[in-house]
Scaffold this motif. Structure first.
Motif, PDB file in Angstrom:
ATOM      1  N   LYS A  51      32.977 -21.853  39.468  1.00  0.00           N
ATOM      2  CA  LYS A  51      32.214 -20.994  38.516  1.00  0.00           C
ATOM      3  C   LYS A  51      30.789 -20.704  39.346  1.00  0.00           C
ATOM      4  O   LYS A  51      30.521 -19.418  39.142  1.00  0.00           O
ATOM      5  CB  LYS A  51      31.724 -21.925  37.486  1.00  0.00           C
ATOM      6  N   THR A  52      30.078 -21.532  39.758  1.00  0.00           N
ATOM      7  CA  THR A  52      28.899 -21.117  40.519  1.00  0.00           C
ATOM      8  C   THR A  52      29.147 -20.287  41.709  1.00  0.00           C
ATOM      9  O   THR A  52      28.443 -19.274  41.983  1.00  0.00           O
ATOM     10  CB  THR A  52      28.139 -22.398  40.750  1.00  0.00           C
ATOM     11  N   THR A  53      30.114 -20.372  42.315  1.00  0.00           N
ATOM     12  CA  THR A  53      30.533 -19.435  43.406  1.00  0.00           C
ATOM     13  C   THR A  53      30.689 -18.214  42.989  1.00  0.00           C
ATOM     14  O   THR A  53      30.267 -17.232  43.543  1.00  0.00           O
ATOM     15  CB  THR A  53      31.572 -20.299  44.256  1.00  0.00           C
TER      16      THR A  53
ATOM     17  N   PRO B 129      19.768 -20.048  37.208  1.00  0.00           N
ATOM     18  CA  PRO B 129      20.744 -20.666  38.085  1.00  0.00           C
ATOM     19  C   PRO B 129      20.897 -22.290  37.476  1.00  0.00           C
ATOM     20  O   PRO B 129      20.194 -22.826  36.727  1.00  0.00           O
ATOM     21  CB  PRO B 129      20.065 -20.841  39.428  1.00  0.00           C
ATOM     22  N   GLN B 130      22.059 -22.946  38.011  1.00  0.00           N
ATOM     23  CA  GLN B 130      22.278 -24.308  37.606  1.00  0.00           C
ATOM     24  C   GLN B 130      21.257 -25.363  38.220  1.00  0.00           C
ATOM     25  O   GLN B 130      20.789 -26.292  37.511  1.00  0.00           O
ATOM     26  CB  GLN B 130      23.644 -24.617  38.137  1.00  0.00           C
ATOM     27  N   GLU B 131      20.915 -25.210  39.363  1.00  0.00           N
ATOM     28  CA  GLU B 131      19.937 -26.114  40.078  1.00  0.00           C
ATOM     29  C   GLU B 131      18.541 -25.614  39.792  1.00  0.00           C
ATOM     30  O   GLU B 131      18.314 -24.293  39.628  1.00  0.00           O
ATOM     31  CB  GLU B 131      20.200 -25.844  41.631  1.00  0.00           C
TER      32      GLU B 131
ATOM     33  N   LEU C 237      23.992 -17.505  32.636  1.00  0.00           N
ATOM     34  CA  LEU C 237      23.328 -18.580  32.393  1.00  0.00           C
ATOM     35  C   LEU C 237      24.328 -19.736  33.126  1.00  0.00           C
ATOM     36  O   LEU C 237      25.444 -19.950  32.402  1.00  0.00           O
ATOM     37  CB  LEU C 237      23.304 -19.096  30.903  1.00  0.00           C
ATOM     38  N   ASP C 238      24.108 -20.023  33.983  1.00  0.00           N
ATOM     39  CA  ASP C 238      24.961 -21.338  34.766  1.00  0.00           C
ATOM     40  C   ASP C 238      24.514 -22.835  34.380  1.00  0.00           C
ATOM     41  O   ASP C 238      23.649 -23.119  34.531  1.00  0.00           O
ATOM     42  CB  ASP C 238      24.895 -21.221  36.414  1.00  0.00           C
ATOM     43  N   GLU C 239      25.422 -23.031  33.209  1.00  0.00           N
ATOM     44  CA  GLU C 239      25.293 -24.456  32.901  1.00  0.00           C
ATOM     45  C   GLU C 239      24.015 -24.727  32.103  1.00  0.00           C
ATOM     46  O   GLU C 239      23.161 -25.780  32.439  1.00  0.00           O
ATOM     47  CB  GLU C 239      25.499 -25.601  34.145  1.00  0.00           C
TER      48      GLU C 239
HETATM   49 MG    MG Z   1      28.334 -24.939  38.896  1.00  0.00          MG
END
Ligand code: MG
Ligand code: ATP
Length: 221
Positions: free
Chosen positions: A55-57, A95-97, A169-171
């Motif tokens: 997903k993030t990729t 981002p997720q992070e 919106l990633d996670e």
């Molecule tokens: Mg991810």
């Protein structure tokens, strides 16, 4: 991702068009295989999938942060490789992070982010974004002094600073309390009402069912 979500857009040209995207990382690991995806203008779309599904990729490739090994992506008419700047300017990414060990203030950060995408200053708009995210009182604080949840709110504000028409919106629910989750979903619905297209990733099918108009079929229970 084992299969692809192919959606027929009956009434409009998709705002995001992904065709035959493959991604093999330098480690020789193939994270994405022949991904096809179409996102309709103005919808809330959920990308579901377990850890490591890609997903993030995929989001990073659409947002021009990671290069696809092959395939084509068009974001609102802009090829994300050939027309990178135009594509990136209409996209906002949370981002997720968290990468927020910044000495800068909240206000300076979002003001800078808006300028980065060539948008004219608009203090009233940025004030509204901060107020909506309950960050207005923190506008002069250094980001590194904020709590994790506040930092996540800053990331949302930063992603909205240049008024993107496509919002990722990633996670978004990771490490987020109930209040922020409610604020976030309220904002997402408001953004959609204004015509913004929203793509979110989640591990929670209930959340996707609750929030999204449509979701990917990568998730196989
Ligand atoms: Mg991810
Ligand atoms: N920079 C990288 N180099 C090598 N492999 C990577 C890199 N980034 C991701 N991967 C691999 O690609 C696969 C997909 O990772 P990705 O982060 O896209 O998954 P995800 O669906 O977002 O997972 P999660 O739900 O945990 O966030 C994983 O196997 C991961 O280890």
């Amino acid at each position: 991702m084992p299969t692809s979500a192919t959606i027929t857009a009956e009434n409009s040209v998709p705002i995001i068009f992904v065709r035959g995207v493959n991604k093999t990382y330098a480690s020789d690991f193939q994270a994405l295989k022949k991904i096809n995806l179409e996102i309709k203008r103005g919808e809330i779309f959920a990308l579901l999938g377990p850890n490591g599904a890609g997903k993030t990729t995929l989001i990073s490739i659409i947002c021009c942060i990671v290069k696809a090994t092959s395939g084509t992506i068009i974001a609102d008419g802009h090829d994300t490789v050939r027309d990178y700047r135009a594509a990136r300017a209409i996209i906002g990414l949370v981002p997720q992070e968290l990468h927020t060990d910044s000495f800068e203030s909240v206000w300076a950060t979002i003001k800078f982010s808006r300028g980065l995408f060539g948008k004219a200053p608009n203090a009233a708009y940025l004030e509204k974004v901060l107020r909506d995210l309950s960050l207005w009182d923190k506008r002069n604080e250094k980001i590194m002094t904020l709590s994790g949840g506040m930092k996540r709110r800053v990331l949302i504000a930063k992603a909205l600073a240049h008024e993107p028409t496509i919002f990722f919106l990633d996670e978004p629910s990771a490490g987020v309390d109930v209040e922020l989750r409610h604020d976030m979903w309220r904002m997402v619905r408001e953004l959609r009402a204004l015509g913004t297209t929203i793509i979110l990733t989640t591990h929670y099918i209930e959340e996707a069912e609750d929030m999204a108009d449509r979701m990917s079929d990568w998730f196989k229970p």
